[in-house]
Design a protein around this motif. Structure first.
Motif, mmCIF file in Angstrom:
data_model
loop_
_atom_site.group_PDB
_atom_site.id
_atom_site.type_symbol
_atom_site.label_atom_id
_atom_site.label_comp_id
_atom_site.label_asym_id
_atom_site.label_seq_id
_atom_site.Cartn_x
_atom_site.Cartn_y
_atom_site.Cartn_z
ATOM 1 N N LEU A 1 0.826 -1.202 0.000
ATOM 2 C CA LEU A 1 0.000 0.000 0.000
ATOM 3 C C LEU A 1 0.862 1.256 0.000
ATOM 4 N N GLN A 2 1.927 1.249 0.786
ATOM 5 C CA GLN A 2 2.774 2.436 0.829
ATOM 6 C C GLN A 2 3.430 2.715 -0.514
ATOM 7 N N VAL A 3 3.927 1.683 -1.177
ATOM 8 C CA VAL A 3 4.575 1.929 -2.469
ATOM 9 C C VAL A 3 3.541 2.370 -3.497
ATOM 10 N N PHE A 4 2.308 1.862 -3.386
ATOM 11 C CA PHE A 4 1.251 2.299 -4.286
ATOM 12 C C PHE A 4 0.959 3.786 -4.077
ATOM 13 N N GLU A 5 0.806 4.204 -2.835
ATOM 14 C CA GLU A 5 0.498 5.602 -2.546
ATOM 15 C C GLU A 5 1.632 6.523 -2.977
ATOM 16 N N GLU A 6 2.856 6.072 -2.778
ATOM 17 C CA GLU A 6 3.986 6.904 -3.190
ATOM 18 C C GLU A 6 4.122 6.943 -4.706
ATOM 19 N N LEU A 7 3.691 5.875 -5.379
ATOM 20 C CA LEU A 7 3.676 5.885 -6.837
ATOM 21 C C LEU A 7 2.654 6.898 -7.350
ATOM 22 N N VAL A 8 1.470 6.940 -6.743
ATOM 23 C CA VAL A 8 0.463 7.933 -7.145
ATOM 24 C C VAL A 8 1.039 9.333 -6.973
ATOM 25 N N GLU A 9 1.696 9.580 -5.851
ATOM 26 C CA GLU A 9 2.296 10.893 -5.607
ATOM 27 C C GLU A 9 3.399 11.198 -6.612
ATOM 28 N N ASP A 10 4.195 10.181 -6.946
ATOM 29 C CA ASP A 10 5.286 10.368 -7.901
ATOM 30 C C ASP A 10 4.743 10.681 -9.295
ATOM 31 N N LEU A 11 3.728 9.954 -9.728
ATOM 32 C CA LEU A 11 3.101 10.229 -11.026
ATOM 33 C C LEU A 11 2.496 11.627 -11.049
ATOM 34 N N LEU B 1 -0.820 5.722 -15.756
ATOM 35 C CA LEU B 1 -1.412 6.761 -14.919
ATOM 36 C C LEU B 1 -2.911 6.552 -14.766
ATOM 37 N N TYR B 2 -3.594 6.214 -15.852
ATOM 38 C CA TYR B 2 -5.045 6.078 -15.808
ATOM 39 C C TYR B 2 -5.482 4.921 -14.912
ATOM 40 N N ARG B 3 -4.886 3.774 -15.113
ATOM 41 C CA ARG B 3 -5.308 2.620 -14.321
ATOM 42 C C ARG B 3 -4.975 2.815 -12.847
ATOM 43 N N ILE B 4 -3.802 3.336 -12.572
ATOM 44 C CA ILE B 4 -3.365 3.485 -11.190
ATOM 45 C C ILE B 4 -4.209 4.509 -10.447
ATOM 46 N N VAL B 5 -4.496 5.635 -11.081
ATOM 47 C CA VAL B 5 -5.315 6.655 -10.428
ATOM 48 C C VAL B 5 -6.724 6.135 -10.190
ATOM 49 N N ARG B 6 -7.272 5.396 -11.131
ATOM 50 C CA ARG B 6 -8.614 4.863 -10.939
ATOM 51 C C ARG B 6 -8.645 3.806 -9.834
ATOM 52 N N GLU B 7 -7.625 3.014 -9.725
ATOM 53 C CA GLU B 7 -7.584 2.039 -8.636
ATOM 54 C C GLU B 7 -7.447 2.721 -7.284
ATOM 55 N N ALA B 8 -6.832 3.897 -7.278
ATOM 56 C CA ALA B 8 -6.666 4.623 -6.021
ATOM 57 C C ALA B 8 -8.013 4.965 -5.396
ATOM 58 N N GLU B 9 -9.059 5.078 -6.202
ATOM 59 C CA GLU B 9 -10.395 5.360 -5.668
ATOM 60 C C GLU B 9 -10.801 4.318 -4.639
ATOM 61 N N PHE B 10 -10.374 3.070 -4.838
ATOM 62 C CA PHE B 10 -10.743 1.981 -3.938
ATOM 63 C C PHE B 10 -9.606 1.599 -3.000
ATOM 64 N N ALA C 1 -3.652 0.400 -20.087
ATOM 65 C CA ALA C 1 -2.198 0.343 -19.975
ATOM 66 C C ALA C 1 -1.560 -0.143 -21.272
ATOM 67 N N GLY C 2 -2.319 -0.128 -22.346
ATOM 68 C CA GLY C 2 -1.822 -0.646 -23.612
ATOM 69 C C GLY C 2 -1.031 0.364 -24.402
ATOM 70 N N GLU C 3 -0.890 0.115 -25.704
ATOM 71 C CA GLU C 3 -0.150 1.019 -26.564
ATOM 72 C C GLU C 3 -0.872 2.356 -26.668
ATOM 73 N N THR C 4 -0.094 3.398 -26.869
ATOM 74 C CA THR C 4 -0.688 4.725 -26.983
ATOM 75 C C THR C 4 -0.751 5.156 -28.435
ATOM 76 N N SER C 5 -1.529 6.206 -28.674
ATOM 77 C CA SER C 5 -1.773 6.668 -30.022
ATOM 78 C C SER C 5 -1.410 8.136 -30.138
ATOM 79 N N VAL C 6 -1.854 8.758 -31.218
ATOM 80 C CA VAL C 6 -1.578 10.160 -31.501
ATOM 81 C C VAL C 6 -2.876 10.948 -31.401
#
Length: 236
Positions: free
Chosen positions: A58-68, A107-116, A185-190
């Motif tokens: 949990l701590q590394v997850f929270e610090e990852l959110v802060e780092d992002l 960023l998207y998946r991690i921030v959304r998981e942070a909700e829970f 978390a897949g490939e990104t586009s333009v």
């Protein structure tokens, strides 16, 4: 044993490597399926080393959110540093945001998981972005550049950037896919230039901003790789 801040450059680098590994693991398998073993294997360190810097998953997850959060704000502020008007600052800042999103789709998946997983980390992520927005928008309103309420506009702008980034940068042509090919978390586009320009016209009208001078350099396609590595290195 309580984790402590690193005391050496080597320790700082090791801690950063663990956070980077956590970004990959949480993006790939989600918080529930992620484990300290997977994170340490991805980082190339032992579990004992992990506990030197973090007390728990949990701590590394929270610090990852802060780092992002810190890195995406850095990318946006660096991109907008040379702006001469509020609407130009928005254009350049969104350019920086979409570049970061392309380089860090996790960023998207991690921030959304942070909700829970950690609502506190979620609130911190959004409020830190909004606080900077409100400050800049308030100055612009005081200068007569915009007419919108800075607080309401800040939250609206953040929502616009997040949804446009998801639809066109993360999903791209895969938006209508029926399978997992449109993974967050897949490939990104333009981001198509016409989409970006339409978004900016909408924002300009919403802010009550007069027509701004165009900057040809900011109207080009926002490519997934452009300047992303530079922004990341500058922010670490």
């Amino acid at each position: 044993m309580t984790a402590a801040a690193p005391r050496t450059a080597r320790g700082t680098a090791t801690r950063a490597r663990i956070i980077a590994a956590a970004e990959t693991v949480f993006a790939d398998v989600g918080y529930t399926e992620a484990s300290i073993v997977r994170i340490t294997e991805q980082a190339g360190v032992g579990q004992g080393t992990f506990y030197l810097y973090f007390d728990s998953k949990l701590q590394v997850f929270e610090e990852l959110v802060e780092d992002l959060n810190r890195r995406v704000r850095h990318s946006m502020s660096e991109a907008a540093a040379g702006a001469t008007s509020r609407i130009e600052a928005e254009r350049l800042g969104f350019h920086g945001f979409f570049e970061f999103t392309a380089a860090h789709p996790a960023l998207y998946r991690i921030v959304r998981e942070a909700e829970f997983v950690s609502p506190r980390a979620l609130r911190l992520h959004y409020t830190r972005i909004v606080e900077g927005y409100i400050e800049g928008l308030s100055r612009a309103k005081d200068a007569g550049e915009i007419t919108a309420d800075p607080t309401v506009a800040a939250w609206l702008l953040m929502g616009i950037g997040e949804m446009v980034g998801m639809r066109w940068v993360l999903w791209g042509d895969r938006a209508a896919a029926d399978d997992d090919s449109a993974s967050l978390a897949g490939e990104t586009s333009v981001l198509p230039p016409d989409v970006f320009d339409e978004m900016m016209r909408f924002i300009q009208r919403g802010l009550g901003s007069p027509a701004a001078s165009t900057n040809p350099g900011t109207k080009a396609s926002i490519n997934a790789g452009t300047n992303a590595s530079t922004n990341q290195e500058d922010s670490l």
